[in-house]
Scaffold this motif. Structure first.
Motif: not given
Length: 217
Positions: A84-113
């Motif tokens: 929800a933290d990752i997708l929260y910016p989509q609630l503020v305005d509208e769906p849009k590209p978002t840069v997520i500052p995480v390391g490569p080890d977090q790739d599975p988590h971003v894919r799940l999101t």
């Protein structure tokens, strides 16, 4: 997560959070332009996490994070809260590209999101070439037209037009393998209709974000 999975006290968590925020501000984050929040105090994040969690299942958590019968519920809840933290910016305005500052080890988590966002019909990402929609077969044909015309254009960003692509596509014969795998005859005609209607609109690859829960209001 720090409390449920690593056993940190709330006082320790507050101290770590304070240090992280000071580092963030020192790196140039503008607290007036951006937004800082505490997960437990942000009702929108909590509600979004609940909705995302309704589309997740234990087998996914088991495969991605190694959860088992000993994993506590709070730890699992922290995962969906982080999505929800990752997708929260989509609630503020509208769906849009978002840069997520995480390391490569977090790739599975971003894919799940990303997958959970699709399941709750929160937003969808697709490849587009103009203002109109294309299905997969039409997109293959328009891609072929764009690639052929872009090679000869001085500036592919502005010189390739929908009407030019329509003229090229009208004489195009897809490879035999493609004709056997899908019904490209119908796709070609519908793609031609859309390109001709597009007229002089520039044709170029782009990424489109859809708000799949949007209403006419």
């Amino acid at each position: 997560e720090a409390h449920s999975a690593r056993g940190m006290s709330w006082d320790e968590i507050d101290e770590h959070a304070r240090n992280y925020l000071l580092s963030l501000l020192a790196l140039g984050f503008d607290a007036e332009e951006g937004e800082l929040y505490r997960q437990s105090d942000n009702r929108a994040v909590q509600d979004l996490g609940f909705e995302l969690g309704s589309k997740a299942n234990f087998s996914e958590f088991e495969a991605i994070y190694g959860f088992d019968g000993e994993t506590n519920i709070s730890h699992m809840q922290s995962v969906v809260t982080q999505t929800a933290d990752i997708l929260y910016p989509q609630l503020v305005d509208e769906p849009k590209p978002t840069v997520i500052p995480v390391g490569p080890d977090q790739d599975p988590h971003v894919r799940l999101t990303r997958d959970l966002a699709t399941r709750v019909r929160y937003f969808k990402v697709s490849e587009a070439f103009a203002s109109f929609e294309l299905d997969d077969d039409e997109r293959r044909l328009v891609r072929a037209a764009y690639d052929a015309l872009a090679d000869d254009a001085d500036d592919a960003e502005t010189d390739v037009r929908c009407e030019d692509a329509a003229d090229w596509l009208a004489d195009y014969e897809p490879p035999e393998a493609d004709r056997e795998s899908v019904d490209l005859t119908a796709a070609k005609q519908s793609a031609l209709d859309k390109l001709r209607a597009g007229g002089k609109e520039p044709l170029r690859p782009r990424v489109r974000f859809f708000d799949r829960n949007a209403t006419e209001e």
